[in-house]
Motif scaffolding. Structure first.
Motif, PDB file in Angstrom:
ATOM      1  N   ASP A  90     -16.131-135.749  78.465  1.00  0.00           N
ATOM      2  CA  ASP A  90     -14.991-136.053  79.647  1.00  0.00           C
ATOM      3  C   ASP A  90     -13.797-136.429  78.837  1.00  0.00           C
ATOM      4  O   ASP A  90     -12.823-136.339  79.498  1.00  0.00           O
ATOM      5  N   VAL A  91     -13.842-136.945  77.841  1.00  0.00           N
ATOM      6  CA  VAL A  91     -12.638-136.964  77.110  1.00  0.00           C
ATOM      7  C   VAL A  91     -11.745-136.036  76.529  1.00  0.00           C
ATOM      8  O   VAL A  91     -10.479-136.360  75.891  1.00  0.00           O
ATOM      9  N   PHE A  92     -12.126-134.863  76.600  1.00  0.00           N
ATOM     10  CA  PHE A  92     -11.328-133.687  76.329  1.00  0.00           C
ATOM     11  C   PHE A  92     -10.074-133.751  77.167  1.00  0.00           C
ATOM     12  O   PHE A  92     -10.148-133.684  78.396  1.00  0.00           O
ATOM     13  N   GLY A  93      -9.001-133.180  76.643  1.00  0.00           N
ATOM     14  CA  GLY A  93      -7.832-132.964  77.226  1.00  0.00           C
ATOM     15  C   GLY A  93      -7.081-131.742  76.629  1.00  0.00           C
ATOM     16  O   GLY A  93      -7.686-130.319  77.099  1.00  0.00           O
ATOM     17  N   PRO A  94      -6.344-131.548  75.938  1.00  0.00           N
ATOM     18  CA  PRO A  94      -5.679-130.426  75.391  1.00  0.00           C
ATOM     19  C   PRO A  94      -6.521-129.865  74.454  1.00  0.00           C
ATOM     20  O   PRO A  94      -7.454-130.383  74.100  1.00  0.00           O
ATOM     21  N   THR A 130      -8.835-133.538  63.675  1.00  0.00           N
ATOM     22  CA  THR A 130      -8.327-132.495  64.262  1.00  0.00           C
ATOM     23  C   THR A 130      -9.202-131.285  64.222  1.00  0.00           C
ATOM     24  O   THR A 130      -9.555-130.391  65.126  1.00  0.00           O
ATOM     25  N   ALA A 131      -9.567-130.928  63.102  1.00  0.00           N
ATOM     26  CA  ALA A 131     -10.499-129.726  62.758  1.00  0.00           C
ATOM     27  C   ALA A 131     -11.828-129.863  63.351  1.00  0.00           C
ATOM     28  O   ALA A 131     -12.368-129.013  64.248  1.00  0.00           O
ATOM     29  N   GLN A 132     -12.560-130.970  63.462  1.00  0.00           N
ATOM     30  CA  GLN A 132     -13.605-131.360  64.050  1.00  0.00           C
ATOM     31  C   GLN A 132     -13.569-131.362  65.418  1.00  0.00           C
ATOM     32  O   GLN A 132     -14.337-130.993  66.370  1.00  0.00           O
ATOM     33  N   TYR A 133     -12.313-131.724  65.962  1.00  0.00           N
ATOM     34  CA  TYR A 133     -12.255-131.797  67.550  1.00  0.00           C
ATOM     35  C   TYR A 133     -12.544-130.106  67.896  1.00  0.00           C
ATOM     36  O   TYR A 133     -12.802-130.186  69.163  1.00  0.00           O
ATOM     37  N   LEU A 134     -11.841-129.268  67.273  1.00  0.00           N
ATOM     38  CA  LEU A 134     -11.999-128.018  67.767  1.00  0.00           C
ATOM     39  C   LEU A 134     -13.450-127.593  67.877  1.00  0.00           C
ATOM     40  O   LEU A 134     -13.837-126.935  69.062  1.00  0.00           O
ATOM     41  N   GLU A 135     -14.349-128.076  66.899  1.00  0.00           N
ATOM     42  CA  GLU A 135     -15.802-127.799  66.927  1.00  0.00           C
ATOM     43  C   GLU A 135     -16.283-128.446  68.164  1.00  0.00           C
ATOM     44  O   GLU A 135     -17.179-128.155  68.973  1.00  0.00           O
ATOM     45  N   LEU A 136     -15.902-129.572  68.468  1.00  0.00           N
ATOM     46  CA  LEU A 136     -16.706-130.557  69.272  1.00  0.00           C
ATOM     47  C   LEU A 136     -16.253-129.916  70.731  1.00  0.00           C
ATOM     48  O   LEU A 136     -16.875-129.926  71.682  1.00  0.00           O
ATOM     49  N   ARG A 137     -14.935-129.425  70.841  1.00  0.00           N
ATOM     50  CA  ARG A 137     -14.590-128.878  72.262  1.00  0.00           C
ATOM     51  C   ARG A 137     -15.356-127.670  72.348  1.00  0.00           C
ATOM     52  O   ARG A 137     -15.646-127.640  73.448  1.00  0.00           O
ATOM     53  N   LYS A 138     -15.353-126.685  71.440  1.00  0.00           N
ATOM     54  CA  LYS A 138     -16.067-125.647  71.582  1.00  0.00           C
ATOM     55  C   LYS A 138     -17.539-125.749  71.968  1.00  0.00           C
ATOM     56  O   LYS A 138     -18.112-125.262  72.720  1.00  0.00           O
ATOM     57  N   MET A 139     -18.332-127.156  71.347  1.00  0.00           N
ATOM     58  CA  MET A 139     -19.765-127.163  71.789  1.00  0.00           C
ATOM     59  C   MET A 139     -19.640-127.933  73.316  1.00  0.00           C
ATOM     60  O   MET A 139     -20.672-127.484  74.015  1.00  0.00           O
ATOM     61  N   GLY A 140     -18.717-128.658  73.375  1.00  0.00           N
ATOM     62  CA  GLY A 140     -18.542-129.299  74.879  1.00  0.00           C
ATOM     63  C   GLY A 140     -18.449-128.156  75.875  1.00  0.00           C
ATOM     64  O   GLY A 140     -19.336-128.153  76.954  1.00  0.00           O
ATOM     65  N   ALA A 141     -17.690-127.270  75.739  1.00  0.00           N
ATOM     66  CA  ALA A 141     -17.863-126.204  76.597  1.00  0.00           C
ATOM     67  C   ALA A 141     -18.919-125.304  76.700  1.00  0.00           C
ATOM     68  O   ALA A 141     -19.634-124.926  77.958  1.00  0.00           O
ATOM     69  N   ALA A 142     -19.851-125.324  75.740  1.00  0.00           N
ATOM     70  CA  ALA A 142     -21.258-124.515  75.643  1.00  0.00           C
ATOM     71  C   ALA A 142     -22.159-125.415  76.439  1.00  0.00           C
ATOM     72  O   ALA A 142     -23.088-124.784  77.363  1.00  0.00           O
ATOM     73  N   VAL A 143     -22.130-126.663  76.270  1.00  0.00           N
ATOM     74  CA  VAL A 143     -23.010-127.460  76.991  1.00  0.00           C
ATOM     75  C   VAL A 143     -22.748-127.765  78.441  1.00  0.00           C
ATOM     76  O   VAL A 143     -23.506-127.525  79.437  1.00  0.00           O
TER      77      VAL A 143
END
Length: 108
Positions: free
Chosen positions: A9-13, A85-98
């Motif tokens: 839920d913490v994802f924004g931009p 910031t680089a890990q955030y991109l991976e985390l956001r990608k993983m979050g979208a798949a989940v």
């Protein structure tokens, strides 16, 4: 955060300029649905396995008689309680798949 649905839920931009506080964690969920008589399941979602540099997620869907069992497991394996910031991109990608898997539907 106590459930997988709220973990992301913490994802924004789409990108970040500053690190994000997001500590590692393990969350497991198991849900059993008891179906009413006369309701026939046509299709269950396929199991999902996601491997990411930031962690892993897996889900299974099974039926036994009138019961459907859904199991999900999320592991966030960060080295620190923040993601850069680089890990955030991976985390956001993983979050979208989940989140796609969390929205999977049982067809009846």
């Amino acid at each position: 955060m106590t459930d997988i649905a709220s973990a992301f839920d913490v994802f924004g931009p789409a990108t970040r300029e500053l690190p994000l506080v997001f500590p590692g964690r393990h969350i497991s969920e198991s849900i059993e649905l008891d179906l009413p008589d006369g309701l026939n399941v046509m299709s269950l979602p396929k199991p999902v396995k996601i491997a990411s540099p930031i962690g892993a997620y897996a889900s299974t869907y099974s039926q036994s008689g009138r019961s459907i069992t859904v199991t999900r497991s999320l592991d966030i394996t960060t080295d620190a309680p923040v993601v850069n910031t680089a890990q955030y991109l991976e985390l956001r990608k993983m979050g979208a798949a989940v989140k796609r898997d969390l929205a999977a539907q049982i067809l009846y």
